[in-house]
Design a protein around this motif. Structure first.
Motif, short mmCIF file in Angstrom:
data_model
loop_
_atom_site.label_atom_id
_atom_site.label_comp_id
_atom_site.label_asym_id
_atom_site.label_seq_id
_atom_site.Cartn_x
_atom_site.Cartn_y
_atom_site.Cartn_z
N UNK A 172 13.47 0.17 2.09
CA UNK A 172 12.56 0.03 3.23
C UNK A 172 12.59 1.30 4.07
N UNK A 175 10.50 4.11 3.00
CA UNK A 175 9.05 3.95 3.12
C UNK A 175 8.44 2.83 2.30
N UNK A 176 9.25 2.11 1.52
CA UNK A 176 8.68 1.06 0.69
C UNK A 176 8.40 -0.18 1.54
N UNK A 177 7.24 -0.81 1.33
CA UNK A 177 6.98 -2.06 2.04
C UNK A 177 7.66 -3.21 1.28
#
Ligand SMILES: Nc1ncnc2c1ncn2[C@@H]1O[C@H](COP(=O)(O)OP(=O)(O)OP(=O)(O)O)[C@@H](O)[C@H]1O
Ligand SMILES: [Mg+2]
Lengths: 270, 357
Positions: A172, A175-177
C-alpha cells in the motif's frame, strides 16, 4: 541419539493398513480370476459407461472444488482480518458439523432435500411448487461442498494468517490500491494454501461414493459408485481394483500439481 | 530548511482504552533529518504509522505541504516507509521488489531497469537483482527495503528502527550510508530509534518521547547539553541528576556545597534538579575543588575510565582520561557552564515521568 524405534508402531500401522492393502489392489487389478496377469481391468476404464462415470466424477468434483474455493477464500480472509475471538461464532459454525459423523451429516441433507422432505415441506406450506432437489447432480455438489469446505478454509486460513501485516502495508505504501495489493501480494503468497486446499477437496470428492449414493440416488453413478459396486454387488474385485488404479493416477496427478505450488508444505493444515 | 513540510496537530490515539499518544504536536521541515527517540512502547511506531496512513488518529490532523491528509490512504501519500522488519515481498526477486512501486505507477520498462540499477548501486548491492530476498543477510535485506522505498522518489522517507536488527559494526556503516543517501537524494528523513547514540550521530533534530508525550525537541547538542527534564537527561547518555537548591541567580547549592553556574531566573532558594554529565566532572587533588570525595569504583572503558566517587553522600559518575585508583582522595570541580539546572517536575505529565524512572 537414536529415536528411530519410536516410529516402529507407526511403521507396523503403515505396513498393515497402507502398504499391504495397496499391494493387494495392485495384485487384483493386474490379474484375472485365474490369477494370470492382465491389463484388462485397467483398460476397462475405456468402456463407455466407465468413461461416463469418470467424466461425471471429474466434472462434479471440479465444480465442487471451485465453489469451495470461492466460498473459502473470502471466509478465510474475514477470519484472519478479525481477531479469532470475535469470529469464534463463525468458526464454530464451520467446525461444529465436523464433529458429527460424515454419514449422519449427509443423511441429514437427504432428509432436507427429499421429495417430501423438510425443504419441500416449507415450500408447500408457503404454497410454492415443490422442487426436484434430491437425486440431481446439484444435490451431489451441495453434499460435496458442504462436507469438504472446511478442508479448503483451513489451509487458506493458515497461509493468510502467516502473512506479515507490514508486507501488505508495504505494498500500500508503495502505491498499490486494495485490489492491486490483493492480486500482487496476498493472492500469490496464499498459493500454497490454495493448492493444498484444492487437493484436500478434490481428492475426496473425486473418490466419494457415499455422497453420490445418498444424495444422487441410484440414477447418478460416479466412478466411486462403480468401483464400490464391483466390490460389493458384482463381487468382481479384479475389475474394482483395476478401476481404482486408474483413479489413483488422477489422485496422484492432482497431488503432484499441488505440491509443485506448495513446495515448503506451508499449506499443510491438518 | 525552514518550510514546515509536515505538521502533526494535536494527535491523540488510544488502543482499548489505554492512551498511546496524547495531544502530540510536531512539525517537520523540508530536508530535515528528524529522529523520534524514546524507550520501547512510547509510541514511536504509532506516530510513524499515523504519518504513513496505516493508522488514523482518534483526534488531531496530519498536514502535508499545507494539505490535510489525515484521511488519505497510504497509497495516495507522497511518502514511503522502511518498515521495522524489512517487509520484503518474499515471492519476488530483489529486482521485482524494487520495481514494485514503479510498476504500479506504470513507468516504462527502460526507466524501471535504470532505476533498479541505480538503486542497487546506491545501496552497494550491485548484481543482486535476480536473487530472492530469503537468500540475503539481514543487513542486505534492510538495504533492499531502503532501495525499494527510495526509487519512488518520495518527498519523505519514514524509517522505523531500520538498523535495529544489525550488529554494531554494520549498524555504524549503515548510519554513514544513510546520511550519505540523504545528502545525495535531498529528501526528508523521519527516523525512529530507541538508540540514543544513533539519534545523536545522525539527526538534525531529535524528538525525545516517553509514554506518548514529547519530552523535548531540539538539536542533538541541545538535547545532550541542555536536557529540559530529568527523563531526557537520564535517557540521553549517562548523567548525574542531583536534588539541589538554587540559592540565587548563578549560584546553586549541590549536596551542601556551593557551585557557580550560568543559569538565571529560577528564583531564590528554589528546589531544582541539577544535571552534570560524567565527562564534565573534573577530579582534582584534595582541597582544590568544591567538594571532597573518595574513588569507589574504577572501570576501563576504552576511550576513557569510568569512575564512581562518593562525595557528600552521593555517588558521582565520572568519565575521565586520567586514572584515579580506588581509594584515592579527590576533590570535585565542575565548570559553571557544565551545570544544567532544571525545574522540578510540576505538571502531572512530568510527575509521571519522574515516577517511571
Ligand atoms: N494495534 C495495536 N493494538 C493495541 N495496542 C497497540 C497496537 N499497536 C501498538 N500498541 C501499543 O501502543 C504502545 C506504543 O506502541 P509503539 O509500537 O508505537 O511503540 P514503539 O515506541 O514503536 O516501541 P518499540 O521501540 O518497542 O518499537 C505499546 O504499548 C503497544 O503495546
Ligand atoms: Mg516500534
Amino acid at each position: 541419539m537414536n529415536k528411530k524405534w519410536l516410529a516402529t508402531p507407526y511403521l507396523f500401522w503403515a505396513v498393515a493398513f497402507i502398504v499391504i492393502p495397496l499391494l493387494m489392489v495392485v495384485y487384483y487389478g493386474m490379474t484375472d480370476k485365474t490369477g494370470a496377469f492382465t491389463w484388462e481391468n485397467v483398460i476397462a476404464i475405456t468402456s463407455p459407461e466407465h468413461v461416463k462415470a469418470l467424466m461425471l466424477s471429474l466434472l462434479l468434483s471440479l465444480i465442487s472444488t471451485i465453489i469451495c474455493l470461492l466460498l473459502a477464500y473470502p471466509l478465510a480472509m474475514i477470519l484472519v482480518a478479525k481477531h479469532a475471538s470475535k469470529t469464534s461464532f463463525i468458526v464454530m459454525l464451520f467446525i461444529l458439523p465436523m464433529w458429527m459423523n460424515f454419514l449422519l451429516r449427509t443423511l441429514a441433507w437427504q432428509t432436507l432435500l427429499e421429495k417430501n422432505g423438510v425443504l419441500n415441506g416449507i415450500l408447500s406450506f408457503l404454497h410454492l411448487p415443490a422442487l426436484n432437489l434430491i437425486n440431481t447432480p446439484g444435490a451431489i455438489i451441495l453434499g460435496m461442498v458442504y462436507n469438504f469446505l472446511p478442508f479448503m478454509v483451513l489451509p487458506i486460513y493458515n497461509v493468510l494468517a502467516k502473512i506479515d501485516i507490514n508486507v501488505i502495508n508495504a505494498a500500500r505504501d508503495l502505491g498499490a490500491n486494495g485490489i492491486q495489493t490483493f492480486l500482487k501480494i496476498t493472492l500469490p503468497l496464499s498459493f500454497p494454501g490454495i493448492a493444498s486446499g484444492i487437493t484436500m477437496v478434490f481428492v475426496p470428492a473425486l473418490t466419494t461414493f457415499v455422497i453420490s449414493t445418498l444424495l444422487g440416488g441410484s440414477k447418478i453413478l460416479l466412478i466411486g459408485n462403480v468401483i464400490e459396486q464391483e466390490f460389493t454387488t458384482a463381487s468382481n474385485w479384479h475389475l474394482g481394483s483395476g478401476l481404482s488404479l486408474v483413479l489413483m493416477i488422477f489422485v496422484l496427478l492432482s497431488m503432484v500439481i499441488s505440491s509443485f505450488f506448495d513446495k515448503d508444505g506451508e499449506g499443510a493444515a491438518l | 530548511m525552514n518550510n514546515k513540510l509536515i505538521d502533526l496537530q494535536h494527535i491523540s490515539k488510544s488502543y482499548d482504552g489505554s492512551i498511546i499518544l496524547d495531544d502530540l504536536s510536531l512539525y517537520i521541515r523540508e530536508n530535515e533529518f528528524l529522529t523520534l527517540l524514546g524507550p520501547s512502547g512510547c509510541g514511536k511506531t504509532t506516530t510513524l504509522r499515523i504519518l504513513g496512513g496505516f493508522e488514523s488518529p482518534d483526534q488531531g490532523r496530519v498536514i502535508f505541504g499545507g494539505e490535510d491528509i489525515t484521511k488519505l490512504p497510504p497509497n495516495k501519500r507522497q511518502l514511503n516507509t522502511v518498515f521495522q522488519k524489512y517487509a520484503l515481498f518474499t515471492h519476488m526477486t530483489i529486482a521485482e521488489n524494487i520495481a514494485f512501486g514503479l510498476k504500479i505507477k506504470n513507468k516504462s520498462k527502460a526507466y524501471i531497469d535504470d532505476k533498479i540499477k541505480y538503486a542497487l548501486k546506491l545501496v552497494n548491492l550491485d548484481g543482486y537483482g535476480n536473487r530472492m530476498p530469503d537468500s540475503l543477510s539481514g543487513g542486505q535485506q534492510q538495504r533492499i527495503a531502503i532501495a525499494r522505498a527510495i526509487v519512488n522518489e518520495p518527498k519523505v522517507l519514514l524509517l522505523d528502527e531500520p538498523l535495529g536488527a544489525l550488529d554494531l559494526k554494520l549498524r555504524q556503516d549503515m548510519q554513514y550510508e544513510l546520511i550519505r543517501l540523504k545528502n545525495e537524494l535531498g529528501i526528508t528523513f523521519i527516523y525512529v530509534t530507541h538508540d540514543q547514540e544513533e539519534a545523536l550521530t545522525m539527526s538534525d533534530t531529535i524528538v525525545v518521547m516517553n509514554q506518548g508525550y514529547i519530552q523535548q525537541i531540539g538539536t542533538p547538542e541541545r538535547i545532550y547539553n541542555e536536557p529540559e527534564n530529568a527523563f531526557v537527561a537520564d535517557f540521553i547518555g549517562d548523567s548525574n541528576i542531583i536534588d539541589s537548591i538554587m540559592l540565587h541567580d548563578e549560584l546553586v547549592e549541590i549536596l551542601g556545597a556551593k557551585f557557580a553556574c550560568v543559569d538565571k531566573g529560577f528564583g531564590n532558594n528554589k528546589p531544582v534538579d541539577v544535571v552534570i554529565r560524567p565527562e564534565d566532572v573534573e577530579l582534582r587533588e584534595p582541597g582544590k575543588g568544591s567538594m571532597e570525595g573518595v574513588v569507589t569504583h574504577l572501570i576501563f572503558k576504552g576511550v576513557h575510565y569510568e569512575m564512581e566517587v562518593m562525595a557528600n553522600g552521593f555517588e558521582w559518575l565520572v568519565h575521565s582520561t586520567a586514572m584515579f585508583p580506588v581509594g584515592t582522595k579527590v576533590s570535585i570541580h565542575v565548570d559553571p557552564y557544565n551545570i544544567q539546572i532544571m525545574n522540578k517536575p510540576v505538571s502531572e505529565d512530568e510527575e509521571a515521568v519522574a515516577i517511571n524512572e
